[in-house]
Design a protein around this motif. Structure first.
Motif, mmCIF file in Angstrom:
data_model
loop_
_atom_site.group_PDB
_atom_site.id
_atom_site.type_symbol
_atom_site.label_atom_id
_atom_site.label_comp_id
_atom_site.label_asym_id
_atom_site.label_seq_id
_atom_site.Cartn_x
_atom_site.Cartn_y
_atom_site.Cartn_z
ATOM 1 N N LYS A 35 59.573 50.714 45.882
ATOM 2 C CA LYS A 35 58.786 49.859 44.600
ATOM 3 C C LYS A 35 58.361 48.605 45.177
ATOM 4 C CE LYS A 35 57.597 51.800 41.593
ATOM 5 N NZ LYS A 35 56.301 52.322 41.356
ATOM 6 N N LEU A 36 59.494 48.041 45.675
ATOM 7 C CA LEU A 36 59.068 46.421 46.080
ATOM 8 C C LEU A 36 58.309 46.531 47.122
ATOM 9 C CD1 LEU A 36 62.565 45.051 45.505
ATOM 10 C CD2 LEU A 36 60.557 44.710 44.212
ATOM 11 N N SER A 37 58.234 47.410 48.245
ATOM 12 C CA SER A 37 57.488 47.192 49.640
ATOM 13 C C SER A 37 56.046 47.616 49.085
ATOM 14 C CB SER A 37 57.973 48.383 50.238
ATOM 15 O OG SER A 37 57.648 49.775 49.930
ATOM 16 N N GLU A 38 55.685 47.957 47.932
ATOM 17 C CA GLU A 38 54.339 48.008 47.562
ATOM 18 C C GLU A 38 53.821 46.880 46.862
ATOM 19 O OE1 GLU A 38 54.836 51.249 44.568
ATOM 20 O OE2 GLU A 38 55.151 52.864 46.020
ATOM 21 N N LEU A 39 54.520 45.905 46.708
ATOM 22 C CA LEU A 39 54.146 44.502 46.214
ATOM 23 C C LEU A 39 53.730 43.646 47.246
ATOM 24 C CD1 LEU A 39 56.784 44.007 42.999
ATOM 25 C CD2 LEU A 39 54.331 44.930 42.893
ATOM 26 N N ASP A 40 52.731 42.919 46.836
ATOM 27 C CA ASP A 40 52.622 41.652 47.826
ATOM 28 C C ASP A 40 53.233 40.191 47.280
ATOM 29 O OD1 ASP A 40 50.716 43.342 49.225
ATOM 30 O OD2 ASP A 40 49.043 43.177 48.148
ATOM 31 N N ASN A 41 53.147 39.373 48.170
ATOM 32 C CA ASN A 41 53.489 38.082 47.726
ATOM 33 C C ASN A 41 55.290 37.997 47.290
ATOM 34 O OD1 ASN A 41 50.852 37.236 48.220
ATOM 35 N ND2 ASN A 41 50.177 37.770 46.093
ATOM 36 N N LEU A 42 56.043 38.666 47.918
ATOM 37 C CA LEU A 42 57.432 38.797 47.593
ATOM 38 C C LEU A 42 57.964 37.583 48.490
ATOM 39 C CD1 LEU A 42 58.402 42.188 46.560
ATOM 40 C CD2 LEU A 42 57.816 40.245 45.111
ATOM 41 N N VAL A 43 57.383 37.095 49.543
ATOM 42 C CA VAL A 43 57.949 36.373 50.704
ATOM 43 C C VAL A 43 57.908 34.934 49.848
ATOM 44 C CG1 VAL A 43 57.460 35.127 52.786
ATOM 45 C CG2 VAL A 43 56.792 37.491 52.565
ATOM 46 N N GLU A 48 66.882 37.020 43.165
ATOM 47 C CA GLU A 48 67.062 37.556 41.641
ATOM 48 C C GLU A 48 65.538 37.768 40.922
ATOM 49 O OE1 GLU A 48 68.199 34.617 43.102
ATOM 50 O OE2 GLU A 48 70.580 35.067 42.628
ATOM 51 N N ARG A 49 64.590 37.253 41.519
ATOM 52 C CA ARG A 49 63.133 37.185 40.979
ATOM 53 C C ARG A 49 62.681 38.565 41.704
ATOM 54 N NH1 ARG A 49 59.437 34.653 38.144
ATOM 55 N NH2 ARG A 49 60.553 32.933 37.989
ATOM 56 N N ILE A 50 62.992 38.797 42.887
ATOM 57 C CA ILE A 50 62.776 40.309 43.340
ATOM 58 C C ILE A 50 63.093 41.277 42.661
ATOM 59 C CG2 ILE A 50 63.015 41.801 45.538
ATOM 60 C CD1 ILE A 50 62.445 38.819 47.072
ATOM 61 N N LEU A 51 64.475 41.172 42.281
ATOM 62 C CA LEU A 51 64.976 42.335 41.704
ATOM 63 C C LEU A 51 64.595 42.432 40.111
ATOM 64 C CD1 LEU A 51 68.708 42.242 42.941
ATOM 65 C CD2 LEU A 51 67.118 43.665 43.541
ATOM 66 N N LEU A 52 64.200 41.319 39.383
ATOM 67 C CA LEU A 52 63.612 41.058 38.179
ATOM 68 C C LEU A 52 62.336 42.103 38.278
ATOM 69 C CD1 LEU A 52 63.381 40.366 35.458
ATOM 70 C CD2 LEU A 52 62.181 38.471 36.304
ATOM 71 N N TYR A 53 61.413 41.641 39.251
ATOM 72 C CA TYR A 53 60.277 42.576 39.361
ATOM 73 C C TYR A 53 60.497 44.079 39.703
ATOM 74 C CZ TYR A 53 57.952 38.085 40.420
ATOM 75 O OH TYR A 53 57.189 36.861 40.371
ATOM 76 N N ALA A 54 61.488 44.496 40.315
ATOM 77 C CA ALA A 54 61.774 45.706 40.663
ATOM 78 C C ALA A 54 62.176 46.518 39.209
ATOM 79 C CB ALA A 54 62.857 46.036 41.681
ATOM 80 N N SER A 55 63.177 45.572 38.580
ATOM 81 C CA SER A 55 63.493 46.209 37.070
ATOM 82 C C SER A 55 62.551 46.177 36.260
ATOM 83 C CB SER A 55 64.664 45.269 36.592
ATOM 84 O OG SER A 55 65.642 44.960 37.336
ATOM 85 N N LEU A 56 61.398 45.416 36.047
ATOM 86 C CA LEU A 56 60.384 45.584 35.456
ATOM 87 C C LEU A 56 59.284 46.616 35.506
ATOM 88 C CD1 LEU A 56 59.484 41.616 34.960
ATOM 89 C CD2 LEU A 56 60.467 43.217 33.130
#
Length: 106
Positions: A35-43, A48-56
């Motif tokens: 799911k996170l690999s499908e998102l851009d701009n995580l660099v 914590e923020r990355i896991l928050l995005y995945a949770s949402l």
């Protein structure tokens, strides 16, 4: 207890789990990572923020899946109960009529 090491967004996390749950936990971790690999701009984002995005994202998918699930039909026992109640009402009506007839004859 057992430990599973998950790699999510390039970071490793060790998770404790019950014996035998390792494959399930690994599958969940892979799902989050995908799911996170499908998102851009995580660099440059914090873990914590990355896991928050995945949770949402996953919570949103769960919410949509629940909303799309049709409500279950009423159980068959409800129809059976309704029939029994109707039969009881008919019997009570018959008894009431007999009582009225008997009372007026006296």
């Amino acid at each position: 207890m057992s430990n599973v090491t998950l790699e999510i967004a390039g970071r490793k996390y060790t998770i404790a789990c019950a014996e035998g749950e390792e494959p399930h936990i690994e599958m969940l971790g892979a799902s989050i990572d995908k799911k996170l690999s499908e998102l851009d701009n995580l660099v440059g984002q914090s873990p914590e923020r990355i896991l928050l995005y995945a949770s949402l994202l996953l919570a949103d998918e769960l919410h949509e899946a629940k909303a799309a699930t049709p409500s279950p039909a009423p159980p068959a026992a409800d129809a059976e109960t309704a029939e029994k109640l109707e039969a009881m009402a008919d019997r009570l009506e018959t008894i009431a009529m007999q009582l009225e007839t008997g009372a007026s004859a006296s």
